[in-house]
Design an enzyme around this catalytic site. Structure first.
Site, PDB file in Angstrom:
ATOM      1  N   ASP A 147       0.533  -0.992  -0.282  1.00  0.00           N
ATOM      2  CA  ASP A 147      -0.113  -0.048  -0.152  1.00  0.00           C
ATOM      3  C   ASP A 147       0.927   1.695   0.254  1.00  0.00           C
ATOM      4  O   ASP A 147       2.274   1.049  -0.268  1.00  0.00           O
ATOM      5  CB  ASP A 147      -1.345  -0.346   1.293  1.00  0.00           C
ATOM      6  N   HIS A 218      -4.036   5.836   2.497  1.00  0.00           N
ATOM      7  CA  HIS A 218      -4.773   5.053   1.716  1.00  0.00           C
ATOM      8  C   HIS A 218      -3.800   3.289   3.268  1.00  0.00           C
ATOM      9  O   HIS A 218      -4.697   2.501   3.290  1.00  0.00           O
ATOM     10  CB  HIS A 218      -4.367   4.581   0.801  1.00  0.00           C
ATOM     11  N   SER A 538     -11.294  -0.584  -1.799  1.00  0.00           N
ATOM     12  CA  SER A 538      -9.871  -0.858  -1.001  1.00  0.00           C
ATOM     13  C   SER A 538     -10.580  -0.905   0.242  1.00  0.00           C
ATOM     14  O   SER A 538      -9.411  -1.626   1.367  1.00  0.00           O
ATOM     15  CB  SER A 538      -9.401   0.773  -0.820  1.00  0.00           C
ATOM     16  N   ASP A 904     -31.855  -4.313  36.267  1.00  0.00           N
ATOM     17  CA  ASP A 904     -32.247  -3.490  34.949  1.00  0.00           C
ATOM     18  C   ASP A 904     -31.770  -2.208  34.894  1.00  0.00           C
ATOM     19  O   ASP A 904     -30.628  -2.302  34.718  1.00  0.00           O
ATOM     20  CB  ASP A 904     -34.448  -2.789  34.337  1.00  0.00           C
ATOM     21  N   HIS A 975     -36.115  -0.272  28.283  1.00  0.00           N
ATOM     22  CA  HIS A 975     -36.057  -1.732  28.740  1.00  0.00           C
ATOM     23  C   HIS A 975     -36.754  -1.512  30.766  1.00  0.00           C
ATOM     24  O   HIS A 975     -37.555  -2.208  30.641  1.00  0.00           O
ATOM     25  CB  HIS A 975     -35.010  -2.724  28.566  1.00  0.00           C
ATOM     26  N   SER A1294     -39.110 -10.661  28.786  1.00  0.00           N
ATOM     27  CA  SER A1294     -38.708  -9.479  29.690  1.00  0.00           C
ATOM     28  C   SER A1294     -40.089  -8.668  29.927  1.00  0.00           C
ATOM     29  O   SER A1294     -40.053  -7.863  30.708  1.00  0.00           O
ATOM     30  CB  SER A1294     -37.926  -8.194  28.759  1.00  0.00           C
TER      31      SER A1294
END
Length: 1515
Positions: A147, A218, A538, A904, A975, A1294
């Site tokens: 490279d 690169h 690439s 939780d 949740h 749950s």
């Protein structure tokens, strides 16, 4: 034991040993949980905490004595649920701790899984399982990267955690400009540079950075992608923030710089690859290629053959000239050719209009800018936004730009203007793949633009705001084939399908050079960054190179062909919507193998592919021989005139794909293939073939079954493809899959039928040279030589090559009498490289006449002109990163003055569900607190939410540099808010989910208290934090614990939930846990712990629907959960049958599309319609499990086949255009369908951790449960907009777990004297096993009656559980006896019980449990046996009573009860009975047989029911 501590010599030895160990192992510290026996605590310590601190501190004193910069640290001291502590120690320090008095057991801190069905993860590598740990993260594999060089100071090349460099390594760190040998280390082990080709082609040129240092970025980007070390806090100006790492983070990197700012030449590329082979690399990654050259003139093809012959796998990029077919380079048979795909992440900006409307759009503006409440400009004369001159006259503000098909031009024009910001309208995907936003702008879709235009036109002074730097993970569909990636077939016309595989290539985040351009801000400000996001093949190539390195580490014996085969045959052809991967460059149609190869790379599956297609160098030579190449052209590639020959030419390479082509003259043809596969699985195996033939073809395979007797055995088969040309010249494709008998392996190969494209002539180098450079000027040439011609007078090949060049120059100097330079000095300057490993030959700067003289030299084979190299990347300053995974989701519980603790994700305290109206004073026994933290103060708790604590020391110890986004109990995921309000939320009137399920929301125990213990974080979740949370909850005084989380396949003594909850139950705390969401497969359940209740998930008798009013005024009802507008006005409709033609759907425009699911493809249909630009959808389906489909992004209604016929009949008979009106937000209670039913996702028993106890215990509502939600977290996505709501509908175990927790709170309040086992018994024995149609509860997993392995005892029945009649009680001693019978060691039992006094004098598998399970050795009468169960029941009814036993028949089994009648004289009296199960008396037709035992009292008031199961699942 006292003598050990009193013996000075032994104590000195202890310290000496510890100090030596520290020197070598300190860097390997991680978190461990250590269990201790408190009876060993010396009296000198006042508390266990002091004792533990002293133990860990002694290790720290040793470290400080050795001048170490870090030391072990104590995280938590446990005393209630666990006797012990958690600490950050090294393995050697742990060994020292193990020798300490009182040590019981220790194990590493681990991740926790969350029980929710609404989490989708993109395909990746995991540190806990799969290819990463199996390969040691690529340990000691050396990847050579060809490279533009490397930036060695980048953190990606730090060598933390790396071991010594392998002794086989022969490379070096070459000194050069701003680059010295100390810049290499244990990670970056080699760096060389090659530019003689550049300087020879440009004699007067000065190399700006004459070293391996990267000046382009690169090489730094690609090499850090393949094997970069861990870098925390990586980001691209606030986007994609997280920990950057390479695919193989423990592999080594060797950089070979061959790409220069001043030029790129094939001679340098060859030299770099040649040296890489000599140095001893294992993998070569080369993200570049040559266009328009035949295979024998392609330096990558030639050099990679030599690499392959030495066992080195070469990974290369396909090119960026897509989407046209036949544009691919590196279509070389012996290398891996990689295409580029997108990933499931996008970068967003939020547009907020003055009326409050919020639209999520796309942006990557690289600044934390504030564009707040500026004037919104909508002017038709300016809206093209393609003239900076016109825009400069616009009033200052945010302008709305219409879609003119040139977004890049519009962005540039806005950037050059003085406007404050812009809203671009575009549906084109290119910016999402390439990035680039130089002005404060956001891109919105054409669907959202009318709302913005309407607002701008109707409001007197419209304003808008834009927020930037948002990253969204989990976008769908993904992956897709990038539009730019070059497509096959290979121009070499070798009969091999290329590319081979697809890997992430769009907006990949990786390291960058800090002095280079990474982004642009405005017209003149250029920004630098240590990381950037760029796109191209690439970027895809090093992903595949990294996977190859991992496979090389895991399977060092595999050849390059075997590694490529494993990668290809396990690749995934489907995206995260389970639809075929789409092609972004070809109207989003399913991607063909000519675009994506075999599919998207799947590293973990590639580790164990089952079968591989191997190939040797001789096989590739036979392919070359079939290509009509000359002997010398073949010799150029193979480097040998004697080792290989063309005695058996064959175009049928043993490749993991099948490719046939047709021309305009082709009518019908047959192509035959022969393949050999090697069994790399474990031992004997049988594979059966499955074929999906390409359209218009017939594919036959013989034999259809392959039987392997052992590992590494080979078997062969033949394939015949009969096909004809497609009149429109289309590519068709299918697949051939070998599936083993156990269903573990699916070895998949694509089949491609393609038109013939332009192929390169085999003698094109001459006319290319003449056209491009004429025939008189000197140039660089690569000369291939036959070493067998080297005269013996030369000591090495270099001397021979030098002499050859010198002889040519000597003859030419005689002709040029005016020269003053000797041939000897000229030859040294003319010769560029001598090659040894990749090819045999040299490169030199020659005139055409000198070249002709060389051609007449002995040993000359062929020559090619040196060619410029094309790196495979677009020029966008973007980068993409990885985000950390979320942890487990616990839940809550409730009842009048009962305190429910939830482990939780935290709580949203402002939610109305947590207001304390009607709540009395907090119980005086409560010892908890409201812990202050980020955006959370003590005043946020009240009489409802009485406690809030958070725990993340384990998380931060595991990730020392981690920044917690919200370091408090505040919920950032939703949740915990949902589960806690389900369990004990207060009354909230007017709750709904966008009009669905309207009414008053409340928890199961609305007067219970909530105490939240946040141990699950968006950054991760670890056992140490969960144990600390349970530990604190017990000390605080909770009555019920709700945990909607679990660990899969974990023994009880290693399961923190099992361990911690034992102590909770011992103290009288009831624990409710979720069963998991891995159904419908059996034995997938977690939390199968005997002392907790394990809850499965069922649906309810509530449906959400919509009404379709047809043009003839007939109304049809269906199911819908569309959260957008409540109705869709009269719109044309069309029936499109299967809805599987994406292009046809896209052409329909403003219509309601009617689809019919006759092939179980409902998910594909929904995705196709949502992706099309249509107004709405109607889906006709007989699928009973449609819950996961009905919340759609566009107006949609799902109807059954009966109503579907009404709709189709109307469309057929309509005299004009069929039309319909759609109305949504319908909620139907009761309905006419069976309820409840076990959901398909709910995990099934038996319990892997304790199969002796029947699990799950009970079924509770878990599907589409309405509960509170954080107001700043989106609940839905419609079009391109996120929607927000204070309530949300979620599904999972749950959601079922807190229902039972709340029910237990009610029972605890009503029966405070009951033990946790008595409460569980009451819940189980009063449950019901029939649905609302009086039929057995059904199972949505297989549409059969649900077994107790899915439903437990039945569905919860709270009212009956208050008065169950009899209960099955159990003590901690009973649980200990069970552990003893399970053959746990004394220390393992002590880990759970925290007691060293357990004697195991009466071990018993016969726990006094309200259910029975019989694990059989076989399913035939020959395996018949009997099992006795002994149970004791306690009368909790009122006074005297008499109960009689009855048993439902179990096919093939005899059940007897002794005695059959129980007579109780008083309340709380205990009586015992014996149940005997004999069988099977006949062969079982299934793996499970079940029935029920019921004890019914004489008054008929009570029926105490227990399930009985006999199963052949293994013990």
């Amino acid at each position: 034991m006292a003598k050990v501590f009193g013996d000075f010599s032994l104590l000195f030895l202890f310290f000496l040993t510890a100090s030596i160990v520290f020197t070598f192992s300190l860097a390997e510290r991680s978190t461990y949980i250590v269990h201790m026996d408190k009876s060993f605590m010396p009296k000198a310590f006042r508390s266990h905490h002091n004792w533990y601190s002293s133990m860990v501190g002694s290790l720290g004193s040793i470290a400080s004595g050795n001048n170490r910069r870090s030391s072990p640290s104590l995280l938590y001291s446990y005393d209630t649920v666990v006797h012990g502590f958690s600490a950050v120690v090294s393995p050697a320090e742990l060994e020292t701790l193990k020798r300490s008095p009182g040590f019981v057991l220790a194990y590493p801190d681990r991740n926790v899984t969350v029980d929710t069905t609404h989490t989708f993860e993109f395909l990746g590598l995991s540190p806990s399982m799969g290819l990463w740990p199996a390969s040691g993260y690529g340990k000691d594999v050396i990847v050579g990267v060809i490279d533009s060089g490397v930036w060695p100071e980048s953190e990606s090349y730090k060598d933390d955690g790396m071991t010594q460099v392998p002794s086989r390594w022969k490379g070096k760190c070459e000194v050069g400009q701003e680059f010295n040998s100390s810049m290499c280390n244990l990670k970056l082990i080699g760096a060389r540079y090659f530019n003689k080709g550049v300087t020879a082609a440009n004699p007067g040129i000065k190399i700006s950075m004459n070293s391996a240092r990267d000046t382009e970025g690169h090489g730094t980007h690609t090499s850090s992608t393949v094997a970069g070390n861990y870098v925390k806090g990586a980001t691209f100006f606030g986007y994609a923030e997280g920990t950057a790492r390479g695919v193989a983070p423990r592999a080594r990197i060797a950089m070979y710089k061959v790409l220069w700012d001043e030029g790129r030449y094939a001679s340098d590329v060859l030299a770099g690859m040649d040296q890489a082979v000599a140095d001893g690399v294992d993998v070569i990654s080369i993200s570049m290629g040559f266009d328009g050259v035949p295979i024998y003139e392609d330096p990558v093809a030639i050099a990679s053959f030599g690499a392959m012959a030495k066992g080195i796998i070469v990974s290369s990029s396909a090119g960026n000239d897509g989407p046209a077919l036949g544009t691919l380079h590196n279509g070389i048979p012996w290398i891996l050719t990689v295409a580029a795909g997108t990933i499931d992440r996008t970068f967003a900006g939020t547009l907020v209009l003055g009326n409050g409307m919020t639209i999520i759009g796309w942006t990557m503006f690289p600044a934390s800018a504030i564009v707040n409440s500026f004037p919104l400009i909508y002017n038709e004369s300016l809206s093209a936004c393609n003239s900076s001159k016109l825009l400069s006259k616009a009033p200052n503000g945010i302008i709305l730009c219409k879609d003119i098909g040139s977004l890049r031009q519009q962005i540039d024009s806005i950037t050059e203007s003085n406007l404050l910001g812009a809203i671009f309208v575009s549906d084109y995907d290119e910016p999402f793949e390439l990035g680039g936003m130089t002005c404060p702008g956001v891109v919105i879709s054409s669907k959202d633009s009318p709302s913005v235009i309407k607002y701008a036109k109707t409001v007197r002074e419209p304003v808008a705001s834009i927020k930037f730097q948002q990253t969204i993970v989990g976008t769908k569909p993904a992956p897709a084939t990038a539009f730019y990636t070059s497509r096959g077939p290979s121009p070499y016309n070798i009969g091999i399908a290329k590319p081979d595989v697809m890997a992430p290539g769009s907006l990949v985040l990786a390291s960058w050079i800090p002095n280079g351009y990474a982004a642009q801000l405005g017209a003149n400000v250029f920004l630098s960054s240590k990381f950037t996001m760029i796109s191209g093949t690439s970027m895809a190539c090093p992903h595949a190179s990294g996977v190859a390195a991992l496979l090389k580490a895991a399977h060092p014996e595999w050849s390059p062909a075997a590694i490529r085969s494993a990668i290809m045959t396990t690749a995934d052809p489907y995206d995260n919507t389970f639809s075929p991967v789409r092609d972004n460059g070809r109207d989003f149609e399913p991607a063909s193998p000519l675009a994506m190869g075999a599919g998207h790379i799947n590293p973990n599956l590639a580790m164990n592919p089952g079968l591989v297609y191997d190939a040797t160098p001789e096989d590739y030579v036979n392919l070359l021989c079939s290509m009509n190449l000359t002997e010398k052209q073949i010799l150029v590639i193979t480097r040998s005139s004697g080792q290989y020959n063309c005695s058996t030419p064959s175009h049928d390479l043993n490749y993991p794909s099948f490719f046939v082509s047709y021309s305009n003259k082709t009518e019908t043809m047959v192509r035959n293939f022969h393949r050999t596969v090697t069994n790399v699985g474990n031992g004997p195996a049988t594979y059966t073939v499955e074929v999906a033939a390409p359209k218009g073809s017939i594919v036959e395979v013989y034999p259809k079954k392959l039987v392997f007797g052992q590992t590494n055995e080979k078997q062969s088969y033949s394939v015949s493809v009969k096909y004809k040309r497609d009149e429109k010249g289309k590519v068709s494709f299918g697949s051939l899959v070998w599936v083993d008998g156990a269903g573990k392996y699916g070895v998949r190969s694509p089949i491609v039928i393609s038109p013939t494209f332009f192929s390169l002539p085999m003698n094109c180098s001459a006319w290319l040279m003449l056209i491009l450079h004429g025939n008189s000027e000197s140039d660089n040439y690569i000369i291939y030589m036959d070493m067998s011609f080297m005269p013996k007078i030369y000591v090495d090949h270099h001397s021979w090559y030098l002499a050859t060049v010198r002889s040519v120059l000597h003859s030419s100097s005689q002709a040029r009498t005016t020269t003053t330079i000797s041939p000897s000095s000229l030859s040294n300057s003319k010769l560029i490289y001598s090659y040894t490993h990749a090819i045999q030959g040299f490169s030199a700067h020659l005139s055409p006449s000198e070249l002709e003289t060389i051609k007449n030299s002995p040993g000359y084979v062929s020559s090619i002109r040196d060619l410029p190299v094309k790196p495979d990347t677009t020029h966008s300053s973007q980068f993409l990163g990885l985000a950390a995974d979320s942890g487990a989701w616990p839940a809550s519980n409730y009842g009048e003055d009962v305190i429910i603790g939830l482990i939780d994700t935290g709580v949203w305290p402002e939610s109305q569900s947590f207001h304390d109206d009607g709540m009395t004073g907090i119980p005086s026994r409560w010892k908890g607190e409201c812990e202050v933290g980020t955006q959370f103060n003590a005043s946020m708790c009240n009489k409802k939410l009485i406690g809030a604590r958070y725990f993340n020391k384990g998380l931060t110890a595991k990730n020392p540099n981690l920044t917690i986004s919200i370091n408090s109990t505040r919920d950032t995921e939703g949740h915990g808010t949902h589960t806690s309000s389900t369990a004990a939320g207060n009354y909230v009137e007017g709750a709904s989910f966008f009009g669905y399920a309207p009414g008053t929301a409340r928890g199961m125990a609305p007067r219970a208290r909530v105490a939240m213990y946040k141990a699950l974080w968006s950054e991760g979740a670890f056992m140490s934090d969960i144990i600390a949370a349970v530990d604190r909850a017990i000390l605080d005084g909770v009555d019920v614990l709700s945990l909607s989380l679990g660990l899969d396949v974990t023994a009880l003594h290693l399961d923190p939930i099992a361990i911690a909850t034992f102590a909770a139950v011992e103290k009288g705390i009831f624990v409710s846990t979720s069963a998991g969401n891995e159904g419908p497969s059996d034995a997938t359940l977690h939390n199968g712990t005997p002392w907790v209740i394990t809850v499965a998930a069922g649906d309810m008798d509530r449906d959400y629907g919509g009404v379709i009013t047809l043009g003839d005024q007939v109304q049809v009802k269906g199911t819908s959960l569309f959260p957008g507008n409540p109705s869709l006005s009269k719109t044309p409709m069309v029936f499109t049958d299967l809805c599987n033609d994406s292009m046809a759907l896209n052409r329909l425009g403003n219509k309601i599309v009617v689809c019919e699911d006759t092939s179980n493809i409902l998910g594909d249909q929904v995705d196709n319609v949502q992706a099309a630009n249509v107004s709405g959808g109607i889906f006709i389906t007989n699928n009973s499990d449609i819950e996961s489909f009905i919340e759609t992004q566009l107006p949609a209604i799902f109807v059954d086949p009966k109503n579907g016929e009404i709709i189709k009949d109307y469309i057929r008979k309509a005299s004009g255009q069929p039309e319909a009106v759609m109305e949504f937000r319908q909620t139907i209670i009761g309905g006419n369908r069976p309820a409840p039913r076990v959901t398909s996702y709910s995990s099934r028993g038996p319990s892997p951790s304790c199969p002796a106890i029947l699990k799950p215990d009970i079924l509770a509502p878990g599907s589409l449960v309405l509960a509170a939600w954080p107001e700043n977290s989106p609940t839905s996505f419609v079009g391109s907009k996120f929607l927000y709501s204070n309530f949300n509908l979620l599904s999972g175990t749950s959601m079922s777990c807190p229902h039972v927790a709340g029910m237990a709170a009610l029972l605890r309040a009503a029966q405070p004297e009951w033990s946790p086992a008595a409460i569980r018994s009451a819940i189980m024995t009063t449950s019901y096993s029939t649905d609302n149609t009086n039929s057995p509860i059904g199972d949505l997993g297989d549409n059969q009656p649900a077994t107790p392995l899915a439903v437990g005892a039945g569905h919860i029945n709270p009212n009956k559980a208050l008065d169950p009649g009899l209960v099955y009680d159990a003590t901690t001693e009973d649980y200990t006896n069970l552990l003893c019978a399970l053959n746990y060691t004394a220390k393992q039992i002590q880990t759970i019980t925290r007691s060293s006094s357990t004697k195991c004098s009466s071990p018993s598998l016969d726990l006094n449990y309200p259910s029975f399970i019989f694990l059989l050795e076989g399913n035939t009468p020959a395996a018949q046996t009997a099992r006795e169960f002994h149970r004791t029941v306690t009368n909790v009814g009122v006074g005297m009573s008499s109960y009689t036993a009855s048993v439902t028949p179990m096919k093939g089994f005899k059940v007897s009860i002794e005695p059959e009648k129980l007579v109780f004289k008083e309340r709380y009296e205990k009586l015992s009975y014996k149940l005997t199960l004999e069988g099977p008396t006949t062969k079982m037709s299934d793996t499970v047989a079940w029935g029920y035992l019921s004890w019914t009292d004489s008054a008929g008031k009570y029926q105490v029911r227990s399930p009985i199961v006999a199963t052949t699942f293994p013990k």
